[in-house]
Write an enzyme that holds these catalytic residues in place. Structure first.
Site, PDB file in Angstrom:
ATOM      1  N   LYS A  25       6.007  32.202  79.529  1.00 46.39           N
ATOM      2  CA  LYS A  25       5.999  31.983  77.881  1.00 46.39           C
ATOM      3  C   LYS A  25       7.289  31.540  77.428  1.00 46.39           C
ATOM      4  O   LYS A  25       7.515  30.416  76.466  1.00 46.39           O
ATOM      5  CB  LYS A  25       5.421  32.820  77.042  1.00 46.39           C
ATOM      6  CG  LYS A  25       3.737  33.233  77.423  1.00 46.39           C
ATOM      7  CD  LYS A  25       3.391  34.290  76.788  1.00 46.39           C
ATOM      8  CE  LYS A  25       1.681  34.550  77.225  1.00 46.39           C
ATOM      9  NZ  LYS A  25       1.114  35.529  76.598  1.00 46.39           N
TER      10      LYS A  25
ATOM     11  N   GLN B 182       2.953  41.076  73.816  1.00 52.09           N
ATOM     12  CA  GLN B 182       2.018  40.970  74.995  1.00 52.09           C
ATOM     13  C   GLN B 182       1.078  42.091  75.233  1.00 52.09           C
ATOM     14  O   GLN B 182       1.698  43.458  74.992  1.00 52.09           O
ATOM     15  CB  GLN B 182       2.956  40.937  76.168  1.00 52.09           C
ATOM     16  CG  GLN B 182       2.258  40.552  77.433  1.00 52.09           C
ATOM     17  CD  GLN B 182       1.564  39.136  77.743  1.00 52.09           C
ATOM     18  OE1 GLN B 182       1.925  38.188  76.765  1.00 52.09           O
ATOM     19  NE2 GLN B 182       0.696  39.073  78.624  1.00 52.09           N
TER      20      GLN B 182
ATOM     21  N   ASP C 155      -0.831  34.607  68.325  1.00 54.65           N
ATOM     22  CA  ASP C 155      -2.206  34.995  69.078  1.00 54.65           C
ATOM     23  C   ASP C 155      -3.389  35.014  68.370  1.00 54.65           C
ATOM     24  O   ASP C 155      -4.511  35.177  68.922  1.00 54.65           O
ATOM     25  CB  ASP C 155      -1.826  36.445  69.428  1.00 54.65           C
ATOM     26  CG  ASP C 155      -1.614  36.679  70.883  1.00 54.65           C
ATOM     27  OD1 ASP C 155      -1.791  35.595  71.604  1.00 54.65           O
ATOM     28  OD2 ASP C 155      -0.953  37.762  71.196  1.00 54.65           O
TER      29      ASP C 155
END
Ligand code: GUN
Length: 299
Positions: A53, A97, A120
């Site tokens: 990412k 994460q 997200d």
């Protein structure tokens, strides 16, 4: 002939739009989109994902910031970092994460990310906007947003009259995927580990989306002939054929046998995976555009 849906090609087209939008932002407003990725602990898979990412963010011309925190990080320390990132005007997107180490509660951390920076799409504000049919002002979870783009490539954007089955009901994937399909007029069934006759439910699907985390669970006789099969699974399994102790990545769908029945199918790797990262970049550039009051690109 079965269509193999190439996620790498679709992702490249998203990344092209992201990169040109980021370049225009820097040229015209002097601002680079900023993405902060936070990883806690030593889980090797999480570090691999986070590294890709951060790398892609740099390739897109972003201000890419990675915070790798030690396993023993406390809840307070993690929430303090999120609060600092929330307040940092150079950061437009924040991703923590998951999963976090067991001693940390993920929900308060996720909910403390300001909704405008929640790339997200997990904050209740963003999840609620999606659930109420507002696809225009929030941020949508990256993997379902990417999977929908792949589905649109086969069926167009109006899924009226089509039955869609999503196996899996997580906040990160199953629920937002179902909402997106519903917003596209599909008739949606959310199936999960407690559903009765999962194979039978799946056989009714024109669009079958599997996100269960069980390697090769979906078999050919679960697939309606001609259906579109979207495999969201990323499972690491032993691959003795590659040598002793070697592993490989496989999906939730028994690919070879299902490809013979499906009309279109995503491979693993190379299907949904590349779309997840691409949509994270898309969400970040969208968040940056919004923060500057500029029009957002379409993906
Ligand atoms: N872990 C696995 N996939 C994801 C994702 O899309 N976002 C976050 N935050 N964690 C993940």
């Amino acid at each position: 002939m079965t269509t193999i849906i190439d996620g790498k090609v679709a992702a490249a087209s998203v990344i092209e739009t992201v990169t040109s939008t980021a370049a225009a932002l820097e040229r015209e407003a002097g601002v680079k989109p900023g993405l902060a990725v936070v990883v806690v602990g030593n889980d090797p898979a999480s570090h691999t994902y986070v590294n890709s990412k951060s790398k892609m963010a740099k390739q897109c011309g972003f201000n890419s910031v990675q915070h790798s925190l030690p396993e023993e990080t406390t809840q307070e320390e993690l929430e303090k970092l999120v609060a600092e990132l929330n307040a940092d005007p150079a950061i437009h997107g924040i991703l923590v994460q998951l999963p976090l180490p067991k001693h940390l509660k993920s929900e308060p951390v996720i909910q403390s990310i300001t909704p405008e920076k929640d790339v997200d799409g997990l904050n209740v504000v963003n999840a609620g906007k999606l659930a109420t049919g507002d696809l225009g002002t929030g941020l949508i979870s990256c993997t379902p947003a990417g999977a929908l783009i792949l589905i649109n490539r086969i069926h167009g954007t109006d899924l009226s009259g089509l039955n869609a089955v999503v196996i899996g009901r997580s906040n990160l994937f199953g629920k937002p995927m179902a909402m997106l399909l519903l917003s596209s007029n599909a008739t949606v069934t959310m199936a999960h580990s407690r559903s009765k006759d999962l194979p039978g439910i799946c056989r009714g699907a024109d669009i079958l989306v599997a996100a269960v985390g069980r390697p090769n669970m979906v078999k050919a006789d679960w697939v309606k002939p001609g259906a579109t099969v979207i495999d969201v699974g990323i499972n690491r399994v032993p691959a003795p054929e590659k040598g002793e102790g070697k592993t490989k990545i496989t999906g939730d769908v028994a690919y070879e046998e299902c490809a013979e029945v499906a009309g279109a199918i995503t491979p693993v790797p190379g299907g949904v995976g590349p779309m997840t990262i691409a949509m994270l970049m898309a969400n970040t550039v969208v968040a940056a555009c919004r923060s500057l009051g500029r029009p957002v690109p379409k993906f």
